[in-house]
Scaffold this active site. Structure first.
Site: not given
Length: 556
Positions: A263, A410, A492
């Site tokens: 990453q 979440c 991204g």
């Protein structure tokens, strides 16, 4: 003088219930913009850089100041338009319209590449917004911890019989996104070795307890991993080294990790990836002198790293691309089989997307951690039959340090997002929560992104590059009454490789907010179920029927 650089700036979002704007619907975007630049949140706040190479919150400091000024005067029937980090207009709309609409780094496809973007960036005409940097809903590394944790847990199920005990992960990058990997890995039961070239990033992850140990010796790092695996107590190690060097060295030594990923900010070869044998200082100097040489050297090093990843895969390591487009960069540099290892979404995450499940998040505008702990308890109460989710919430409370305003990530889906939001709104109304909360998500979600090398890689019907879906998602969220909506390009995976949209909405305890929350947080994940049902996924079709979605072309 660089209008984007001001080392004197130290931005801290206000806490508590005192407003500096005319309502919570403008106070919230102001606080969240400021929170993106909190010194414990942003990577380089003095440069307005939040994460991901050059992902910024505003185009320059003049634009930042003007955005704050406008939000403080904005009326409840006005909407601010922000174009690549610059406030360009205020228009009369209505009280149920978004207070802010944001478009970041969008280019006509033929010109959608780093070269053209960088020219615009130099002229002050554009800003790279990444995903949550320019849309003002970044919450620090927690924002990706659970998704990474779920992915690593899925890898244990798929490759190791459900147990990660004694297994270890090799990866690279400890920036805003990569910094989540060591904590997510140890939470999932692995030891983790993460390579990072910037010592300040390792130190930051040590301070915030995302990394356990630090070394500049590969031998020492491997010894730490070996000792942890023998003791059964997972450890995360930040290794000060270039990932390309380390990955290749492990191949040379015949040392094979159990899991291999990466990453680093490989999506941006100019600003995000340090070539082998270069210092950070030399790279900074070369970016000013010869951008093409930097890009070439970075891609050559990425090719070395990807070849090593392929070799480790051949030696038995479970290997995956974690969404930074490093395979594409290596492919362009001549690694013809770069895509022989899969991206993490098609390999491990897509079944969740089919049910609209993704990185739902909320932030306590009060600044009080107790507000988050109370919402944690409410989530458990409303979703009693999901032990994995309960385990996540328990671990998050115990092990995740809040960065800036307290927040929680979440992963929940279509059937739960709206009812959780409505419950939070009632908690604000009753006074159980001390101030309103903002509710949003990453752009990495089921219906909000087109990214053929990441979220929409290997779609069942071949529709990987169709970007109508995030455009419709943004338009629908605007029509549904979100508080702010964003539409970005290049997050991204870099310029030319993705389009994606974001949504944030305020729960201020009012009945009006409840109506908007119910609409937005049903419609938003429903577009993800729609998108995957349209592509032919049976899980999505089943979910659509169970939730009574009106999809005209879906067989009844």
């Amino acid at each position: 003088m660089d209008k984007r650089h001001d080392p004197s700036r130290r931005i801290i979002a206000p806490h508590g219930t005192k407003l500096s704007c005319k309502s919570w619907f403008t106070e919230a975007p102001m606080r969240m913009l400021m929170n993106n630049l909190h010194p414990d949140v942003a990577e380089r706040p003095e440069d307005l850089v939040v994460y991901g190479g050059i992902g910024r919150a505003a185009r320059d400091w003049e634009c930042y100041d003007k955005i704050i000024e406008v939000l403080q005067r904005l009326e409840e029937d006005e909407t601010l338009l922000v174009q690549s980090g610059k406030p360009v207009g205020v228009f009369k709309t209505h009280s149920n319209a978004p207070r802010v609409i944001i478009a970041n780094s969008n280019l006509v496809p033929h010109w959608a590449n780093w070269e053209h973007f960088n020219e615009l960036d130099k002229k002050g005409l554009a800003m790279y917004g990444q995903m949550t940097a320019g849309s003002w809903i970044y919450i620090g590394s927690q924002g990706i911890v659970q998704g990474t944790y779920e992915t690593f847990a899925a890898m244990a199920t798929k490759h190791f019989g459900g147990s990660s005990k004694g297994k270890w992960i090799l990866t690279g990058g400890l920036g805003g996104m990569g910094g989540a990997q060591p904590l997510a890995g140890t939470m999932a039961g692995y030891s983790v070795l993460t390579c990072e070239v910037d010592e300040t990033r390792i130190d930051f992850r040590l301070r915030t307890k995302y990394v356990d140990k630090k070394t500049d010796s590969l031998d020492e790092a491997l010894a730490m991993i070996d000792e942890a695996n023998k003791s059964g107590k997972p450890v995360s190690v930040g290794l000060l080294a270039n990932a390309a060097d380390v990955f290749a060295e492990l191949v040379e030594r015949g040392v094979t990790p159990d899991v291999v990923t990466d990453q680093t900010s490989a999506h941006d070869p100019l600003n995000g990836y340090l070539p082998q044998n270069w210092t950070l200082e030399y790279a900074a100097e070369m970016r000013k002198k010869d951008e093409a040489a930097v890009v070439k050297a970075a891609k050559q090093s990425m090719a070395v790293q990807v070849r090593a990843m392929l070799a480790l895969q051949a030696a038995g390591a479970a290997t995956t691309d974690y969404g930074n487009n490093i395979r594409q960069m290596a492919f362009e540099e001549g690694v013809e089989n770069a895509f022989d290892f899969p991206g993490f979404v098609p390999a491990y995450v897509r079944p969740l997307f089919c049910e609209g499940i993704g990185p739902f998040r909320w932030v306590a505008l009060s600044g009080d951690p107790e507000d988050i702990y109370k919402t944690d308890a409410k989530v458990k109460e409303l979703i009693p039959d999901n032990p994995q989710l309960h385990n996540w919430l328990d671990m998050a409370r115990e092990r995740i340090a809040f960065q800036g305003l307290p927040s929680r990530i979440c992963w929940v889906g279509l059937k739960d997002r709206a009812r959780l939001a409505l419950a939070f709104n009632e908690m604000v109304k009753s006074g159980e929560l001390s101030a309103p909360v903002v509710i949003g998500r990453d752009h990495l979600d089921s219906g909000s992104v087109a990214s053929p090398n990441r979220e929409t890689e290997s779609m069942l019907d071949g529709s990987d590059a169709v970007s109508d879906w995030p455009l419709m998602n943004a338009l629908l969220n605007t029509a549904s009454g979100a508080t702010w909506v964003s539409l970005h390009h290049g997050g991204g995976v870099g310029m030319g490789f993705s389009q994606h949209s974001g949504v944030v909405i305020v729960a201020d305890g009012s009945d009006e907010a409840a109506v908007r929350l119910g609409r937005v947080l049903w419609n938003d994940p429903a577009t993800g179920v729609m998108r995957h049902a349209d592509a032919g996924y049976d899980i999505a079709k089943k979910c659509a029927k169970e939730q009574n979605l009106d999809l005209p072309m879906l067989e009844k």
